[in-house]
Write a protein that holds these residues in place. Structure first.
Motif: not given
Ligand code: GLY
Length: 346
Positions: A134, A140, A218, A232, A235
């Motif tokens: 993740d 992020k 992902k 997104r 997720l």
């Molecule tokens: N962990 C969720 C994202 O990266 O959007």
């Protein structure tokens, strides 16, 4: 070796997955980057295990910052310490930052790389299952403030992500199970094969394939919605009630994975109240098989109030992720008053 490529708006991330990859990490990085020096950010748990091995792979100057382990250190003062270490080491904009650790290290080192000299190249080497499936993928980065988690940050894609599943063998079972909550999440939102794989008694033998399938989900989601304005959000299955529970437990009663596990069961029950097929029993038995909790023990009114203060509320509605069938989820805006009624019934 399995490879995946994530094309962002301005960048490409190559994600390499192979058991034993850490032993070749230096070589892989030097094939991608041409730094004069590198700076490794890691923490006090990971450093004794892997820092020496990684440093020894570079024929150029390597400096490092070892931060104390734990979410409590995911703050701006920790990032400032990293800037000072990088300046003292003579890092320039052409050099490379490596994040060697779990989600907290990845978020902090990524934020430091994104902002130091307005941005230096970044390689993520995630050392927990949660970070491998993740947080190391998708760009992020950020830190917490006293007011809440992840309130300051950037989207900053690592040029390279090196995932070595062999590293997971040094993890305590509870940290491994924590990452499995995210694995199960990917199965329910996008790929039911993941659920079949993790249902097997010997699923840990197939962890490389499982990681690959999760990262692929992902990658596909982030490629469509890099900046988290739409798809997104999918997720976040299990995370809306999960975050509320995590907060109510003062971030100590429940780990993130445990909170997500409980949140996924609660979201399934909520889906049933909205007329969806009841998928709660198989989810609960899968979570139990992995060693994760299933029951939300907090007062429902307190859960609702905690959820409302979360940043994912837009105006009078909360975007809830509901699973229609294993492998298929939908973002469902639910009006806050209706959500209040549903949560009191959970
Ligand atoms: N962990 C969720 C994202 O990266 O959007």
């Amino acid at each position: 070796m399995q490879t995946l490529s994530l094309a962002g708006a301005n960048t490409v991330s190559d994600i390499l997955i192979e058991t034993g990859l850490l032993a070749r990490a230096g070589q892989m990085m030097l094939e991608t980057f041409s730094p004069s020096r590198v700076h490794i950010v890691t923490d006090s748990v990971v450093a004794p295990l892997y820092l020496g091995q990684l440093k020894g792979q570079f024929p150029l100057p390597v400096s490092h910052t070892v931060i104390p382990s734990g979410e409590a250190h995911k703050r701006l003062s920790t990032v400032e310490g990293i800037y000072h270490d990088m300046l003292a080491a003579g890092m320039t904009r052409k050099d490379l930052v490596i994040a060697l650790g779990g989600g907290v290290v990845g978020d902090i080192a990524g934020f430091a790389a994104a902002t130091f000299l307005r941005g230096v190249a970044l390689c993520q080497i995630p050392t927990t299952l949660l970070a491998q499936v993740d947080s190391s993928v998708g760009g992020k980065t950020g830190v917490d403030l006293a007011e809440g988690k992840n309130l300051v940050g950037t989207f900053y894609q690592p040029r390279l992500v090196l995932i070595d599943p062999a590293i997971l063998s040094t993890l305590p079972d509870s940290i491994f199970a924590d990452g499995m909550a995210e694995v199960i999440k990917y199965g329910y939102i996008a790929n039911r094969d993941i659920l079949d794989m993790v249902s097997q008694p010997d699923y840990r033998q197939h962890i490389e394939r499982i990681i690959y399938e999760c990262v692929k989900v992902k990658r596909d989601v982030v490629a469509i919605d890099e900046r988290d304005t739409g798809l997104r959000m999918i997720l976040n299955f299990g995370h809306t009630i999960g975050h509320a529970a995590e907060k109510l437990g003062g971030y100590t009663d429940l780990t993130h994975g445990q909170a997500v596990a409980i949140g996924m069961v609660a979201a399934m029950r909520l889906g049933v109240l909205l007329g969806n097929e009841d998928l709660t029993a198989p989810l609960m038995s899968l979570l139990t098989h992995i060693g994760l909790p299933t029951e939300l023990t907090y007062n429902r009114e307190a859960v609702f109030q905690s959820l409302l203060s979360d940043k994912k509320k837009f105006g009078g509605t909360v975007n809830f992720i509901l699973v229609r069938a294993p492998g298929r989820a939908e973002i469902t805006p639910i009006e806050a008053d209706r959500l209040h009624e549903y949560i009191l019934k959970l």
